[in-house]
Write an enzyme that holds these catalytic residues in place. Sequence first.
Site, PDB file in Angstrom:
ATOM      1  N   GLU A 109      10.260   1.376   2.336  1.00  0.00           N
ATOM      2  CA  GLU A 109       8.941   1.239   3.075  1.00  0.00           C
ATOM      3  C   GLU A 109       8.703   0.214   3.807  1.00  0.00           C
ATOM      4  O   GLU A 109       7.945   0.094   4.970  1.00  0.00           O
ATOM      5  CB  GLU A 109       7.719   1.361   1.743  1.00  0.00           C
ATOM      6  CG  GLU A 109       7.755   2.465   1.151  1.00  0.00           C
ATOM      7  CD  GLU A 109       7.673   3.771   1.969  1.00  0.00           C
ATOM      8  OE1 GLU A 109       6.638   3.815   2.853  1.00  0.00           O
ATOM      9  OE2 GLU A 109       8.280   4.802   1.593  1.00  0.00           O
TER      10      GLU A 109
ATOM     11  N   GLU B  19       1.028  -1.241  -0.053  1.00  0.00           N
ATOM     12  CA  GLU B  19       0.051  -0.187   0.027  1.00  0.00           C
ATOM     13  C   GLU B  19       0.959   1.093  -0.003  1.00  0.00           C
ATOM     14  O   GLU B  19       0.507   2.261  -0.866  1.00  0.00           O
ATOM     15  CB  GLU B  19      -0.947  -0.006   1.309  1.00  0.00           C
ATOM     16  CG  GLU B  19      -1.656   1.139   1.427  1.00  0.00           C
ATOM     17  CD  GLU B  19      -1.901   1.884   2.745  1.00  0.00           C
ATOM     18  OE1 GLU B  19      -1.619   2.939   3.192  1.00  0.00           O
ATOM     19  OE2 GLU B  19      -2.022   0.958   3.848  1.00  0.00           O
TER      20      GLU B  19
END
Length: 278
Positions: free
Chosen positions: A116, A41
């Site tokens: 991330e 995401e």
Amino acid sequence: CRHKKTDAKVVLMENEDENKVFYIGFRTTPRESTGVSHILEHSVLCGSKNFPVKDPFVELVKGSLNTFLNAMTYPDKTVYPVASCNDKDFQNLMHVYLDAVFYPNIYNTDMTFRQEGWHYELEGENLSYNGVVFNEMKGAMSSVDEVIMEGMLAAAYPDTCYGYNSGGDPRVIPQLTYEQYMSMYNRYYHPSNSRIWLDGAVPLDRVLTMIDEYLSRFERSDEKHVIAQQVPHACEKTQYYEVSAEEGTDNKAMLSLGKIVGSWKDVVRCYAGDILAD
């Protein structure tokens, strides 16, 4: 509506609301607590084919007229919603998000995964873990309530995706490899596995044309991501949470009781359960 070529589902809530809403979502069902859905995401919003900047999400927040802009990971889906009252801005937001989910930069380098998700970091002579999602979930899992809730779900739903920490357990996140991460993306981020929602006074012809331009680049996939029903069962689980040395462990024990009350299809029963819990 159904997209003829890919069988993607599109819901049109046509009305005169000037606040136009678009989201695209994918069923994502993790099989462990590495947080791979959560990391993806974050990752797809770190630049794409037509928007190759490092962080288009931040640029949109600064320069857009949006009324809502975000992305969310759930135990069984990942969704990317945007909204705006301005037609041109709304279509621009759609363009950025469609490009992000279908043509992210993650194919070009593993650096987004490292940034991330997780990576090693050397601090003097000490080797530690770092990463955006890793640190975010360290913060989330420092809450006793969150630790208990994740433990309850793991105990109640051991045979489904709901038994895993979809956000990522900091103890498990470093087990995720780049290959597993890419495999998850390739398997789930496909038009045939998507749901698209449109709400408000959207310019339908232009919007549906843009959606079709993206979806039609793909072939239909017949893979179905079915979530099995969990058979209710009785169980007990002991888990531990951290306290500081100054606090000590006296009077720190907690007891939780959870019950599976029915299927998600029984809306009235589920709402009644929520009310009773409150």
